[in-house]
Design a protein around this motif. Sequence first.
Motif, short mmCIF file in Angstrom:
data_model
loop_
_atom_site.label_atom_id
_atom_site.label_comp_id
_atom_site.label_asym_id
_atom_site.label_seq_id
_atom_site.Cartn_x
_atom_site.Cartn_y
_atom_site.Cartn_z
N VAL A 224 0.87 -1.18 0.00
CA VAL A 224 0.00 0.00 0.00
C VAL A 224 0.90 1.23 0.00
O VAL A 224 1.52 1.56 1.01
CB VAL A 224 -0.93 0.01 1.23
CG1 VAL A 224 -1.79 1.27 1.23
CG2 VAL A 224 -1.81 -1.24 1.25
N GLU A 226 -0.05 4.40 -0.81
CA GLU A 226 -0.72 5.58 -0.28
C GLU A 226 -2.13 5.19 0.18
O GLU A 226 -2.88 4.54 -0.55
CB GLU A 226 -0.82 6.69 -1.33
CG GLU A 226 -1.38 7.99 -0.76
CD GLU A 226 -1.43 9.13 -1.78
OE1 GLU A 226 -1.89 10.22 -1.39
OE2 GLU A 226 -1.05 8.91 -2.94
N SER A 227 -2.44 5.60 1.39
CA SER A 227 -3.78 5.36 1.92
C SER A 227 -4.17 6.51 2.83
O SER A 227 -3.31 7.27 3.32
CB SER A 227 -3.83 4.04 2.70
OG SER A 227 -3.01 4.10 3.85
N LYS A 228 -5.46 6.62 3.06
CA LYS A 228 -5.98 7.64 3.97
C LYS A 228 -7.19 7.07 4.68
O LYS A 228 -8.24 6.87 4.07
CB LYS A 228 -6.36 8.91 3.22
CG LYS A 228 -6.79 10.05 4.13
CD LYS A 228 -7.07 11.33 3.34
CE LYS A 228 -7.46 12.47 4.28
NZ LYS A 228 -7.76 13.72 3.52
N LYS A 231 -9.51 4.27 3.00
CA LYS A 231 -9.38 4.13 1.55
C LYS A 231 -7.93 3.93 1.13
O LYS A 231 -7.01 4.51 1.69
CB LYS A 231 -9.99 5.31 0.82
CG LYS A 231 -9.26 6.64 0.97
CD LYS A 231 -9.97 7.71 0.13
CE LYS A 231 -9.26 9.06 0.23
NZ LYS A 231 -9.96 10.09 -0.58
N ILE A 232 -7.74 3.03 0.14
CA ILE A 232 -6.43 2.82 -0.47
C ILE A 232 -6.37 3.65 -1.74
O ILE A 232 -7.20 3.49 -2.64
CB ILE A 232 -6.19 1.34 -0.79
CG1 ILE A 232 -6.16 0.50 0.48
CG2 ILE A 232 -4.86 1.17 -1.54
CD1 ILE A 232 -5.92 -0.98 0.24
N THR A 240 -5.31 2.50 -7.34
CA THR A 240 -5.90 1.26 -6.86
C THR A 240 -6.90 0.65 -7.84
O THR A 240 -6.89 -0.56 -8.08
CB THR A 240 -6.59 1.49 -5.49
OG1 THR A 240 -5.65 2.09 -4.60
CG2 THR A 240 -7.05 0.17 -4.90
N SER A 290 -9.49 5.78 -5.99
CA SER A 290 -9.20 5.05 -4.75
C SER A 290 -10.39 4.15 -4.42
O SER A 290 -11.47 4.30 -4.99
CB SER A 290 -8.94 6.03 -3.60
OG SER A 290 -10.09 6.80 -3.34
N GLN A 292 -12.72 2.49 -1.22
CA GLN A 292 -13.11 2.59 0.18
C GLN A 292 -13.27 1.19 0.75
O GLN A 292 -13.93 0.33 0.14
CB GLN A 292 -14.43 3.36 0.30
CG GLN A 292 -14.73 3.88 1.68
CD GLN A 292 -13.95 5.13 2.02
OE1 GLN A 292 -13.40 5.78 1.14
NE2 GLN A 292 -13.88 5.46 3.30
N TYR A 293 -12.69 0.98 1.93
CA TYR A 293 -12.76 -0.32 2.59
C TYR A 293 -13.53 -0.21 3.91
O TYR A 293 -13.86 0.90 4.36
CB TYR A 293 -11.36 -0.88 2.84
CG TYR A 293 -10.71 -1.37 1.55
CD1 TYR A 293 -10.74 -2.72 1.21
CD2 TYR A 293 -10.11 -0.48 0.68
CE1 TYR A 293 -10.17 -3.16 0.02
CE2 TYR A 293 -9.55 -0.92 -0.52
CZ TYR A 293 -9.58 -2.26 -0.84
OH TYR A 293 -9.04 -2.70 -2.01
N ASP A 296 -9.69 0.74 8.46
CA ASP A 296 -8.42 1.40 8.11
C ASP A 296 -7.43 0.40 7.53
O ASP A 296 -7.35 -0.76 7.95
CB ASP A 296 -7.80 2.02 9.36
CG ASP A 296 -8.68 3.11 9.97
OD1 ASP A 296 -9.78 3.33 9.45
OD2 ASP A 296 -8.26 3.70 10.97
N THR A 299 -0.77 2.91 5.26
CA THR A 299 0.25 3.03 4.22
C THR A 299 1.45 2.18 4.61
O THR A 299 1.86 2.15 5.77
CB THR A 299 0.68 4.51 4.07
OG1 THR A 299 -0.45 5.27 3.66
CG2 THR A 299 1.79 4.65 3.05
#
Length: 400
Positions: A224, A226-228, A231-232, A240, A290, A292-293, A296, A299
Amino acid sequence: MIKKESKNKIIKKNTAVVFTNIADEIAAGKSIADQIKESMGSLSPDAIIVFASSKYNYTKLLTTIKKNSKPKLLVGCSSAGEFISKSQGEGAVSAVALRSDEMSFAVGIGHGINKNVEKAARDVVATFKGMKNHTYPYRTSLVLADALAGYTDTLIDQMNQLTGGIYQFFGGGAGDDAKFSKTHVFMDTEVFTNAVVALEILSKKPVGIGIRHGWEPTGELMRVTESKGMKIISLNATKTIDVVKAYAKKTGQTLDLSDPIPFFLHNVIGIKTVDGFKLRVPLAINKDGSIQYASDIPTGAIVSFMKTTAASAVKAAQDATNDALSQVNVNDSHVAFVFDCVATRLRTGREFKSELNAIDDKLGKNTQFVGCNTYGQISRVDGQFNGFHNCTAVVCVISS
């Protein structure tokens, strides 16, 4: 076989495991309370735990249950599929009432998970009597959280640290019948979002917890990049959605970008840990590409696409039940909690009953279970796969 019924009662001395699919919340609450009284008699339960579909007015439902059964404590959450040993359905209520001279219960609540998860954890743990009272050697907590607020993994880590690792945790994220819009937790007759409730269970006898998921990694491991939050943004420095589309093409699967859920349910992401892969369910494709999961994903995490079968899900549930049973005295009478992901129910459809039947068979005729489909499952037990999970079966067996 498990049957969908308007109500079901199971008679035990110290527990009542009950179910109703009556549509009216006042009538449903009265049914739940009547079944509890019929099973347990006139004495008040120490605690009642309620799992209820989002179709209900929760305040009316809980107020009716409390008025007619008079529990010392009342907790629960909204759900996305409800079940007990012999009944299963959606748009229903499942509940369990507990009373015991060998257990002590307390309830705590933490608010504002997405604003200050550390404070939410502290507020919950501050209510735990077992931090100072060592009369009961076994310390466990049922944790029910608004998982849509995020940070559930951090919440469990914080609670574990604050209790010095002397508690084990089980539970799940509240649901809303697979709408993924707004979920709730219950304490007494009050209803909350962006919050966590925890029922402390102190016991003189062991409490067994098992957790399994039955998924295997497929394809290459990815980082991973970049993630926030949930969301990846990129995998291996590639957007993604482009990685997902390439995987769908490579494996010959159909990915409908306007309706990706059917693909997502069969292709979850696994985060590699020292104990195995912790699962995360994709929920939506964002405009920026990106994804959404359901929880969390940090990264730098190493992840993989995962695969499973209905048979693997059944075996995982059986293994989780065996793990839980191996931790308790088989000569005691028990009641069990079962939490499984709504994604599992949606993916397996009618086959989900096979998983519940397998759990029922493993528990045996003297142990009844209660549970619901959740948005993520919680488990924190020494020597097992810990934290917050998706597409995973959690089974807790309590000596009643």
